[in-house]
Design a protein around this motif. Structure first.
Motif, short mmCIF file in Angstrom:
data_model
loop_
_atom_site.label_atom_id
_atom_site.label_comp_id
_atom_site.label_asym_id
_atom_site.label_seq_id
_atom_site.Cartn_x
_atom_site.Cartn_y
_atom_site.Cartn_z
N GLY A 198 0.50 7.24 -4.18
CA GLY A 198 1.26 8.29 -4.83
C GLY A 198 2.08 7.86 -6.02
O GLY A 198 2.71 8.68 -6.68
N ALA A 199 2.08 6.54 -6.32
CA ALA A 199 2.87 6.05 -7.45
C ALA A 199 2.13 6.34 -8.75
O ALA A 199 0.91 6.26 -8.82
CB ALA A 199 3.11 4.55 -7.32
N PRO A 200 2.86 6.69 -9.81
CA PRO A 200 2.21 6.92 -11.11
C PRO A 200 1.69 5.61 -11.70
O PRO A 200 2.00 4.52 -11.21
CB PRO A 200 3.34 7.51 -11.96
CG PRO A 200 4.60 7.00 -11.33
CD PRO A 200 4.31 6.90 -9.86
N PRO A 218 -6.95 0.96 -9.00
CA PRO A 218 -6.93 1.61 -10.31
C PRO A 218 -5.53 2.12 -10.62
O PRO A 218 -4.68 2.24 -9.73
CB PRO A 218 -7.91 2.78 -10.12
CG PRO A 218 -7.75 3.13 -8.67
CD PRO A 218 -7.49 1.83 -7.95
N LEU A 219 -5.30 2.42 -11.89
CA LEU A 219 -4.00 2.98 -12.26
C LEU A 219 -3.84 4.40 -11.72
O LEU A 219 -2.72 4.89 -11.55
CB LEU A 219 -3.82 2.97 -13.77
CG LEU A 219 -3.66 1.58 -14.40
CD1 LEU A 219 -3.41 1.69 -15.90
CD2 LEU A 219 -2.51 0.80 -13.74
N ARG A 258 0.83 -1.20 0.00
CA ARG A 258 0.00 0.00 0.00
C ARG A 258 0.87 1.26 0.00
O ARG A 258 0.58 2.22 -0.72
CB ARG A 258 -0.92 -0.02 1.22
CG ARG A 258 -1.87 1.17 1.29
CD ARG A 258 -2.84 1.03 2.44
NE ARG A 258 -3.83 2.08 2.45
CZ ARG A 258 -4.91 2.10 3.21
NH1 ARG A 258 -5.12 1.09 4.06
NH2 ARG A 258 -5.77 3.08 3.17
N THR A 259 1.92 1.24 0.78
CA THR A 259 2.83 2.38 0.81
C THR A 259 3.49 2.59 -0.55
O THR A 259 3.65 3.72 -1.01
CB THR A 259 3.91 2.15 1.89
OG1 THR A 259 3.29 2.02 3.17
CG2 THR A 259 4.90 3.31 1.92
#
Length: 798
Positions: free
Chosen positions: A465-467, A494-495, A460-461
């Motif tokens: 915030g990941a693209p 989702p992406l 989850r971390t």
């Protein structure tokens, strides 16, 4: 076949270092894992007073934390077997696992031939057990002790544990062992003996609690390892392990691995007799070695930006190394000189691999680490007239159009030398094409619920915030590069935006083997989502083939309604349910999810007939239409008219067991092949609950998945005695259903899933191993290299 080798994974443990992130933090800040021990600690460790009060005693160590921690179950060991196994062997098992894991793969399912080339320090673990056991009058299994401690079995142990079938050998050339291992691994890959290889080494001494300095020895009387300093007066042995995972470059690219670096060239030689003595280094051999490696790499000396040197820390050894390197480099431009021995001590058999990892990290972070002794005021040697410089701070090493190269030197006592040149991957190599679905299904597992909780939080971390492209990488890695362990859960993200993460109360424990899978095929539906038609080719092609048959069987208005319902949504009829069922079956089958039993009341039994092989796809499409026409046109002559139509098709015995909608028992070959049976089936079916009870009696642990939509069959399964958690629906989201099946132990072919959802592999969610310390009973109280506090209260909990 590629003529280059890529480094795609790496792992390291050492003093103050648990992983590569720790290692970079240590060396980039110029810190060390060196420890000085006071009298209280030395006494607690069992060092005799006469020893530590000796003026020549140097109470310094570079300790690797948790050196006895091991997870026997994860590596197929029993407790007694773990106790008889040298910690060096145990640590390398874990570090080989980690090196492959960091490449985004699971070591137990690598598809190609994998070689293993590993070195180790001479160990006293086995002899100590023999001696102390004999002194205590205890018997020891000599054969098991030999297998667990002899270096002969070090590499073979790894190959056996993980089912690796490439060349497997232990390399023993003292301090050059792991660099020679890298050379041999690259040669084996380039020769076609294997496509991938693990290379590295370990140096771990359970007796390491300082040492007695002797004049003329290579050890430092001050307990300081200060390579390339004017104050250098000897080396200090460290404890640790380092492993790299190598793959042929084209194989690595095809698999979507992170390309940490490309091995440009390697060389190995021996000084022969051109040195002052057997234990003394030789300049001529080192010059020849470096020149050969540069020639193999096709790299000019001025292209080397970092020389990760051997750096023994002895005044003679360092001086000869610098002289040899300066001759080999000739008039080359400025090159930074560095040695990780200043940070983690001399890892002997693992030193070369540790230096290689330092070089790879410098390439990744675009910075060359400082020379640690300079930060504490140590005076550097005079490097005027050489191409080398030292630094007391990190030095930028940006990417360039011409590429960057680093070199690693290792010189073994006895004269076996190794040199490895590593370079950037080209720009086009670093890029990998991605293709994927807009939602990512993440299978998450661990050995137990507690560790699964930590795994979920770690993922989850990583996701937050990941693209989008990184989320694709995370999903692809978790699906294809991690083992399915016992404690399981899934997440669908989702992406972009926020996903839903599972709570611990949703965690499940998968059975040891896959449970039987039952497909329920409904006869009616309250409305079904058909987004799969637009997104999944196998679903669409399966449905379209049967739609083409229905176009020739149904009247235009009815066919148009069926077609529009499938493609755009609309009223659901038996033909639509049939198409939805066979499409979902095809989609799931492509992922390796296939039913062991089929249950379908009414028209659903015709769908079951196709899926079990009783009817061909074409005949089943016709039969579903005929059945509807028979019910609509001549209800009173339900059965005879439909049976006559069934005489026009070929009927076969079921290949997959089907429960009869007429008898509630298993459909026999005679029944399946009798058109009259299908006419009777058109009439009043037996209660679905009876069919479910037939399945439950033979498969009490089965998992049930309803294809199509609606809730009638789900409720009937529960009424028939099936547990709530064992009944699943493919709607409204079949991807959630796939995840739920996997959670319950159903096998999913994630590689097939990747054909439509593929990205790069990354280092994410490492497996959490149990950290219980294991030590042979005869050694307790006799291993000063192990702090007794590390054992207190832990071994007893096993």
């Amino acid at each position: 076949m590629s003529d280059r080798v890529a480094v795609v994974g790496m792992s390291i443990r050492a003093a103050g270092v648990r992983n590569t992130a720790d290692f970079w933090q240590l060396i980039s800040t110029g810190k060390t894992g060196r420890r000085e021990m006071g009298q209280g600690e030395l006494t607690r460790r069992g060092v005799p007073e006469r020893r530590y009060k000796d003026p020549a005693y140097v109470p310094v160590t570079y300790p690797m934390a948790d050196s006895l921690g091991f997870d026997p179950a994860a590596f197929g060991f029993s407790g007694p077997e773990a106790e008889l196994t040298d910690p060096q062997h145990r640590v390398l098992l874990e570090e080989c696992y980690r090196a492959v894991e960091s490449s985004g793969c699971f070591i137990g399912s690598l598809p190609d031939r994998v070689g293993v080339f590993l070195g180790s320090r001479t160990s006293g673990y086995g002899p100590r057990i023999e001696y102390l056991s004999a002194a205590a009058g205890l018997d020891v299994d000599a054969a098991a002790l030999a297998v667990g401690t002899d270096p002969d079995y070090l590499a073979n142990r790894v190959s056996y544990a993980f089912g690796l079938t490439g060349p497997s050998m232990t390399v023993l050339t003292a301090c050059s062992s792991s660099s020679v291992a890298v050379h041999l691994a690259c040669q084996a890959i380039l020769a076609g003996e294997c496509d991938s290889a693990l290379a590295g080494g370990v140096a771990l001494d359970v007796g390491d609690a300082g040492y007695l300095f002797a004049e003329g020895s290579i050890n430092s009387p001050r307990g300081r390892c200060e390579p390339y300093m004017a104050s250098a007066d000897g080396t200090v042995e460290g404890n640790g392990a380092a492993v790299v995972f190598l793959r042929r470059l084209d194989v690595a690219l095809a698999a979507g691995h992170p390309i940490l670096g490309v091995v440009a060239g390697t060389a190995v030689n021996n000084d022969g007799r051109e040195r002052a003595g057997f234990t003394a280094p030789g300049v001529a051999g080192q010059v020849e070695l470096i020149e050969e490696a540069l020639d193999v790499a096709g790299v000019p000396a001025d292209g080397i930006g970092l020389l990760e040197g051997h750096g023994s820390g002895t005044s003679i050894g360092d001086a000869l190394e610098i002289e040899a390197a300066a001759q080999a480099f000739g008039g080359a431009g400025a090159c930074r000189l560095h040695s990780v021995k200043a940070n983690i001590g001399n890892l002997t058999a693992a030193a070369g691999a540790a230096g290689l990892i330092a070089c790879l990290l410098a390439l990744r972070h675009e910075r060359i680490p400082p020379n640690a002794p300079l930060l504490t005021g140590a005076p550097p040697v005079d490097l005027r007239g050489t191409p080398f410089t030292l630094a007391d701070r990190p030095v930028p090493w940006p990417r360039s159009a011409t590429g960057r190269y680093g070199a690693v030197s290792s010189f073994g006592l006895g004269g076996t030398n190794a040199h490895v040149i590593i370079g950037d991957a080209e720009a086009e190599v670093r890029l990998a094409a991605r293709r994927g679905r807009s939602w990512q299904l993440l299978p998450l597992s661990a050995d137990d619920p507690e560790r699964l909780r930590a795994t979920v939080e770690a993922v989850r971390t990583a996701v937050d915030g990941a693209p989008a492209d990184v989320r694709q990488d995370i999903g692809h890695t978790l699906r294809t590069g991690r083992p399915g362990l016992a404690a399981r859960t899934t997440a669908l993200i989702p992406l972009e935006g926020n996903g839903t993460w599972p709570d611990p109360d949703r965690f499940r424990t998968a059975p040891p083997g896959p449970p039987p899978l039952v497909f329920l095929l409904p006869d009616e539906d309250a409305g079904a989502a058909l987004a799969l038609y637009r997104t999944e080719p196998v679903f669409r092609s399966t449905v379209d083939e049967s739609l083409a048959v229905m176009a020739q069987t149904l009247d235009p208005a009815t066919f148009a309604a069926v077609r529009d319902a499938v493609r755009a949504g609309g009223p659901v009829s038996p033909p639509v349910l049939h198409l939805l069922g066979i499409g979902q079956h095809a989609f799931l089958g492509e992922l390796g999810i296939r039913p062991d039993v089929l249950v379908g009341p009414g028209a659903g039994e015709l769908t079951a007939a196709q899926l079990s092989g009783v009817l061909s796809a074409e005949d089943a499409a016709r039969a579903v239409c005929w059945r509807g026409q028979a019910l609509a046109d001549t209800p009173s002559e339900a059965a005879a008219h439909f049976a006559r139509r069934l005489r026009e098709v070929r009927l076969h015995a079921p290949g997959t067991p089907v429960v009869s909608g007429v008898t509630g028992s298993w459909l026999t070959a005679e029944e399946a092949g009798d058109p009259g049976y299908w006419g009777v089936q058109l009439g009043e079916p037996v209660p679905v609950g009876e069919a479910v009870r037939t399945v439950v009696s033979e498969h009490p642990d089965a998992v049930y998945l309803q294809l199509g939509g609606g809730t009638e069959l789900l409720a009937a399964a529960r009424r028939g005695g099936v547990a709530e958690e064992a009944v699943l629906a493919a709607q409204p989201d079949i991807f959630q259903a796939v995840g739920a099946l996997w959670e319950r132990g159903v096998r999913v072919d994630w590689d097939a899933y990747a054909e439509r959802d593929r990205a790069r592999r990354i280092d994410v969610a490492p497996r959490a191993f149990a950290r219980t310390p294991w030590l042979h009973p005869a050694l307790r109280g006799h291993c000063p290299g192990i702090d007794p506090a590390e054992l207190a209260g832990k071994q007893a909990d096993r």
